[in-house]
Design an enzyme around this catalytic site. Structure first.
Site, PDB file in Angstrom:
ATOM      1  N   LYS A  77       0.836  -1.212   0.000  1.00  0.00           N
ATOM      2  CA  LYS A  77       0.000   0.000   0.000  1.00  0.00           C
ATOM      3  C   LYS A  77       0.862   1.250   0.000  1.00  0.00           C
ATOM      4  O   LYS A  77       0.487   2.256  -0.595  1.00  0.00           O
ATOM      5  CB  LYS A  77      -0.962   0.004   1.189  1.00  0.00           C
ATOM      6  CG  LYS A  77      -2.065  -1.037   1.053  1.00  0.00           C
ATOM      7  CD  LYS A  77      -3.334  -0.677   1.800  1.00  0.00           C
ATOM      8  CE  LYS A  77      -4.451  -1.628   1.405  1.00  0.00           C
ATOM      9  NZ  LYS A  77      -5.709  -1.433   2.077  1.00  0.00           N
ATOM     10  N   LYS A 132      -6.911  -9.407  -6.692  1.00  0.00           N
ATOM     11  CA  LYS A 132      -8.207  -9.561  -6.021  1.00  0.00           C
ATOM     12  C   LYS A 132      -9.138  -8.381  -6.318  1.00  0.00           C
ATOM     13  O   LYS A 132      -8.679  -7.260  -6.578  1.00  0.00           O
ATOM     14  CB  LYS A 132      -8.036  -9.764  -4.520  1.00  0.00           C
ATOM     15  CG  LYS A 132      -7.615  -8.564  -3.736  1.00  0.00           C
ATOM     16  CD  LYS A 132      -7.824  -8.821  -2.236  1.00  0.00           C
ATOM     17  CE  LYS A 132      -7.689  -7.501  -1.490  1.00  0.00           C
ATOM     18  NZ  LYS A 132      -8.365  -7.399  -0.259  1.00  0.00           N
ATOM     19  N   LYS A 150     -12.121  -2.622  -3.300  1.00  0.00           N
ATOM     20  CA  LYS A 150     -12.935  -1.389  -3.280  1.00  0.00           C
ATOM     21  C   LYS A 150     -12.199  -0.219  -3.889  1.00  0.00           C
ATOM     22  O   LYS A 150     -12.790   0.684  -4.449  1.00  0.00           O
ATOM     23  CB  LYS A 150     -13.257  -0.993  -1.825  1.00  0.00           C
ATOM     24  CG  LYS A 150     -14.227  -1.848  -1.119  1.00  0.00           C
ATOM     25  CD  LYS A 150     -14.438  -1.272   0.289  1.00  0.00           C
ATOM     26  CE  LYS A 150     -14.208  -2.305   1.366  1.00  0.00           C
ATOM     27  NZ  LYS A 150     -12.872  -2.301   1.955  1.00  0.00           N
TER      28      LYS A 150
HETATM   29  N1  AQP Z   1     -11.611  -9.909  -3.386  1.00  0.00           N
HETATM   30  C1  AQP Z   1     -11.886 -10.435  -2.214  1.00  0.00           C
HETATM   31  N2  AQP Z   1     -12.203 -11.737  -2.105  1.00  0.00           N
HETATM   32  C2  AQP Z   1     -12.496 -12.267  -0.887  1.00  0.00           C
HETATM   33  N3  AQP Z   1     -12.508 -11.573   0.252  1.00  0.00           N
HETATM   34  C3  AQP Z   1     -12.208 -10.262   0.187  1.00  0.00           C
HETATM   35  N4  AQP Z   1     -12.134  -9.290   1.129  1.00  0.00           N
HETATM   36  C4  AQP Z   1     -11.794  -8.121   0.542  1.00  0.00           C
HETATM   37  N5  AQP Z   1     -11.629  -8.300  -0.776  1.00  0.00           N
HETATM   38  C5  AQP Z   1     -11.880  -9.623  -1.040  1.00  0.00           C
HETATM   39  C6  AQP Z   1     -12.407  -9.520   2.534  1.00  0.00           C
HETATM   40  O1  AQP Z   1     -13.261  -8.479   2.994  1.00  0.00           O
HETATM   41  C7  AQP Z   1     -12.909  -8.175   4.342  1.00  0.00           C
HETATM   42  C8  AQP Z   1     -12.749  -6.714   4.516  1.00  0.00           C
HETATM   43  O2  AQP Z   1     -11.716  -6.182   3.832  1.00  0.00           O
HETATM   44  P1  AQP Z   1     -11.193  -4.715   4.193  1.00  0.00           P
HETATM   45  O3  AQP Z   1     -12.176  -3.707   3.811  1.00  0.00           O
HETATM   46  O4  AQP Z   1     -10.754  -4.647   5.602  1.00  0.00           O
HETATM   47  O5  AQP Z   1      -9.923  -4.536   3.353  1.00  0.00           O
HETATM   48  P2  AQP Z   1      -9.424  -5.221   2.084  1.00  0.00           P
HETATM   49  O6  AQP Z   1      -9.212  -6.689   2.298  1.00  0.00           O
HETATM   50  O7  AQP Z   1      -8.218  -4.450   1.696  1.00  0.00           O
HETATM   51  O8  AQP Z   1     -10.643  -5.014   1.092  1.00  0.00           O
HETATM   52  P3  AQP Z   1     -10.688  -4.224  -0.258  1.00  0.00           P
HETATM   53  O9  AQP Z   1     -12.058  -4.340  -0.791  1.00  0.00           O
HETATM   54  O10 AQP Z   1      -9.566  -4.639  -1.132  1.00  0.00           O
HETATM   55  O11 AQP Z   1     -10.494  -2.729   0.232  1.00  0.00           O
HETATM   56  P4  AQP Z   1      -9.396  -1.657  -0.128  1.00  0.00           P
HETATM   57  O12 AQP Z   1      -9.475  -1.504  -1.603  1.00  0.00           O
HETATM   58  O13 AQP Z   1      -9.843  -0.448   0.608  1.00  0.00           O
HETATM   59  O14 AQP Z   1      -8.076  -2.158   0.338  1.00  0.00           O
HETATM   60  C9  AQP Z   1     -11.669  -8.965   4.692  1.00  0.00           C
HETATM   61  O15 AQP Z   1     -12.078 -10.090   5.460  1.00  0.00           O
HETATM   62  C10 AQP Z   1     -11.134  -9.391   3.362  1.00  0.00           C
HETATM   63  O16 AQP Z   1     -10.424 -10.614   3.435  1.00  0.00           O
END
Ligand code: AQP
Length: 338
Positions: A114, A201, A204
């Protein structure tokens, strides 16, 4: 049934929740709340470790909480709350910061990844993200934390802080001050990949909005995004072919969303081309999202009800969090207020 094991989890309100957040996280909490004491929070303090817009953050925080409920989290079975509304998270984070070696933090893979994207704007908060996450978990004496592959290292850090830096150093009678949590690796833990790159993956914060299907996308938008989803030039779709990550991802999504097992999906799609498959996936996605969207609309019509649910969750969570914080402060020699 007595629920003897406690689970803690959360999602950052960094954007609209997508299929990955639902299928990889929230869907599992919905099951866990039947058998475990479940605390789930919207981790808004984590969301400000990267650049954010204040108005969007406060809107996303409420939307995220409403989506937890729309996906099936039941306020009578779980405590649903907003992280920042319980000041013990920040307080415990500071105490743990003072006991966590800097070189443990510099090893964190997510920080390395990040921080590369942030250029010169890397905040101390981004480096400290895993300690705040440790505070979130340890405050609730969580037995189990559902984690995907990408969060395993952070949970390991939480365990090391609890065990090596707090219990081993400050327990006077050999009894642990903090519970050392275990990872809950779910056998159905789906990792959903981006629609525009089957090796990354779904996320968001991906600047390409066509890379993800959000839980509130309309049927037209879902259809458009699936039409544009990256494919390959093979006829016949297969799971688990290393050279066909998009096929594996879209078939996995189809299997989960249609409720058909992998064997029957593999058979059904073995001879199929993308032109025939994509409408099936579109249909399955739209009908899976429909009940979530209706429930969400209903919840958002009555903001007072949502506030009530969050206030109930906050009160339940605060009792546990405050008691843990007092235990840690007391062990560290911080003078407690009477
Ligand atoms: N693509 C994914 N497949 C399966 N699980 C996912 N999670 C996120 N993306 C996927 C799961 O969602 C939970 C919350 O995630 P988070 O918001 O704490 O952060 P993250 O994992 O970094 O999610 P994003 O969507 O990718 O957010 P950004 O873009 O802000 O970093 C976790 O349990 C994660 O495993």
């Amino acid at each position: 049934m007595t629920k003897t094991q406690r689970v803690l989890s959360g999602v950052q309100p960094t954007g609209a929740l997508h299929l990955g957040n639902w299928l990889g996280a929230i869907r599992n909490w919905v099951e866990l709340q039947q058998t475990h004491e479940t605390f789930v929070c919207v981790v808004d303090l984590h969301a400000i470790t990267v650049k954010h817009d204040p108005k969007v953050l406060s809107k996303n925080t409420l939307n995220t909480a409403a989506l937890y409920i729309a996906c099936g989290m039941d306020p009578h079975k779980s405590s649903i709350f907003i992280q920042s509304q319980i000041s013990a998270h920040s307080e415990l984070c500071w105490l743990l910061n003072c006991l966590t070696p800097l070189n443990w933090m510099e090893r964190m893979i997510q920080f390395k990844e990040k921080s590369l994207k942030q250029g010169d704007n890397v905040s101390i908060g981004l480096l400290d993200y895993p300690v705040l996450m440790a505070a979130d978990i340890l405050l609730y004496d969580a037995d189990l934390v559902p984690v995907g592959e990408d969060q395993k290292q952070h949970l390991e850090l939480a365990r090391d802080i609890a065990h090596q830096r707090i219990n081993a150093r400050f327990s006077l009678d050999g009894n642990p001050i903090l519970k050392v949590p275990k990872p809950l690796i779910l056998k159905d833990g789906a990792k959903v990949m981006s629609l525009s790159d089957g090796l990354n993956k779904m996320s968001k914060s991906d600047p390409n909005t066509n890379s993800r299907i959000t839980l509130l996308d309309t049927p037209e938008v879902v259809s458009k995004k699936i039409k544009r989803a990256k494919t390959d030039s093979h006829i016949g779709l297969q799971f688990d072919n290393k050279n066909r990550p998009e096929a594996n991802n879209l078939l996995t999504l189809y299997s989960i969303l249609s409720g058909k097992d992998r064997e029957s999906v593999a058979k059904e799609c073995a001879e199929m081309g993308w032109g025939k498959f994509k409408p099936l996936l579109t249909e399955a996605t739209i009908s899976s999202l429909q009940p979530i969207q209706s429930k969400y609309v209903e919840l958002m019509k009555d903001p007072t009800e949502l506030e009530k649910i969050l206030s109930k969750g906050r009160k339940e969570a605060e009792v546990v969090a405050e008691s843990t914080l007092r235990r840690v402060k007391s062990a560290l020699g911080i003078k407690l207020r009477n």
